[in-house]
Design a protein around this motif. Sequence first.
Motif, PDB file in Angstrom:
ATOM      1  N   GLU A 115      35.117  50.475 -28.713  1.00  0.00           N
ATOM      2  CA  GLU A 115      35.807  51.488 -27.907  1.00  0.00           C
ATOM      3  C   GLU A 115      37.169  51.838 -28.523  1.00  0.00           C
ATOM      4  O   GLU A 115      37.587  53.000 -28.508  1.00  0.00           O
ATOM      5  N   GLU A 116      37.852  50.841 -29.079  1.00  0.00           N
ATOM      6  CA  GLU A 116      39.140  51.105 -29.730  1.00  0.00           C
ATOM      7  C   GLU A 116      38.960  52.006 -30.954  1.00  0.00           C
ATOM      8  O   GLU A 116      39.749  52.918 -31.182  1.00  0.00           O
ATOM      9  N   ARG A 117      37.933  51.732 -31.760  1.00  0.00           N
ATOM     10  CA  ARG A 117      37.664  52.567 -32.926  1.00  0.00           C
ATOM     11  C   ARG A 117      37.311  53.986 -32.507  1.00  0.00           C
ATOM     12  O   ARG A 117      37.738  54.956 -33.124  1.00  0.00           O
ATOM     13  N   ALA A 118      36.531  54.107 -31.447  1.00  0.00           N
ATOM     14  CA  ALA A 118      36.150  55.440 -30.962  1.00  0.00           C
ATOM     15  C   ALA A 118      37.372  56.201 -30.460  1.00  0.00           C
ATOM     16  O   ALA A 118      37.518  57.409 -30.717  1.00  0.00           O
ATOM     17  N   ALA A 126      40.505  55.716 -31.486  1.00  0.00           N
ATOM     18  CA  ALA A 126      41.319  56.048 -32.651  1.00  0.00           C
ATOM     19  C   ALA A 126      40.722  57.236 -33.403  1.00  0.00           C
ATOM     20  O   ALA A 126      41.446  58.115 -33.879  1.00  0.00           O
ATOM     21  N   LYS A 127      39.387  57.276 -33.502  1.00  0.00           N
ATOM     22  CA  LYS A 127      38.716  58.378 -34.192  1.00  0.00           C
ATOM     23  C   LYS A 127      38.921  59.685 -33.430  1.00  0.00           C
ATOM     24  O   LYS A 127      39.162  60.739 -34.034  1.00  0.00           O
ATOM     25  N   ALA A 128      38.866  59.634 -32.110  1.00  0.00           N
ATOM     26  CA  ALA A 128      39.068  60.834 -31.299  1.00  0.00           C
ATOM     27  C   ALA A 128      40.499  61.336 -31.437  1.00  0.00           C
ATOM     28  O   ALA A 128      40.739  62.548 -31.537  1.00  0.00           O
ATOM     29  N   ALA A 168      42.462  60.821 -34.044  1.00  0.00           N
ATOM     30  CA  ALA A 168      42.640  61.340 -35.400  1.00  0.00           C
ATOM     31  C   ALA A 168      42.039  62.730 -35.540  1.00  0.00           C
ATOM     32  O   ALA A 168      42.604  63.600 -36.199  1.00  0.00           O
ATOM     33  N   SER A 169      40.894  62.966 -34.927  1.00  0.00           N
ATOM     34  CA  SER A 169      40.272  64.284 -35.018  1.00  0.00           C
ATOM     35  C   SER A 169      41.056  65.326 -34.233  1.00  0.00           C
ATOM     36  O   SER A 169      41.003  66.508 -34.535  1.00  0.00           O
ATOM     37  N   GLY A 183      47.974  60.785 -34.219  1.00  0.00           N
ATOM     38  CA  GLY A 183      47.826  59.499 -34.873  1.00  0.00           C
ATOM     39  C   GLY A 183      48.955  59.282 -35.866  1.00  0.00           C
ATOM     40  O   GLY A 183      49.930  60.035 -35.909  1.00  0.00           O
ATOM     41  N   THR A 220      50.137  60.691 -42.338  1.00  0.00           N
ATOM     42  CA  THR A 220      49.761  60.255 -43.674  1.00  0.00           C
ATOM     43  C   THR A 220      50.987  60.276 -44.573  1.00  0.00           C
ATOM     44  O   THR A 220      52.038  60.808 -44.218  1.00  0.00           O
TER      45      THR A 220
END
Length: 123
Positions: A17-20, A22-24, A26-27, A31, A34
Amino acid sequence: RTLVSRAAAGPKAFAAEERAAAKAAASAGIGAPTYTQLANRYLLSFGSLLAGASVVHLTFMPDLTIPQLQDGASPHDCGEPEPSTDSGEGFIPTPTFRGARPGMVYKLGGAGLGYYPDRARNR
């Protein structure tokens, strides 16, 4: 879901769930920035600083010329003129105040701006 209920589902589910999340983020453009974004921000800030300094310099136009020495003057000369012998009164012409002198007063008098003998003190 709450943090407690997510943790109760197990560590693998919690990590997924944490990765999901973070991915949401970032998209969506949210976040951590860079290195390219950080470099761009730094260059923009530095460029703005230089541009602002240039605007101030051009607006106020300071005189950055180095004045030439007068004939016969040395670079180590303190610039204090010798007492004038023309007035015979002990007047020392000086365009700026150069500190207190015993028996003298700095003022704009009949002979101009400079040090005059302090007559009130000498009486």
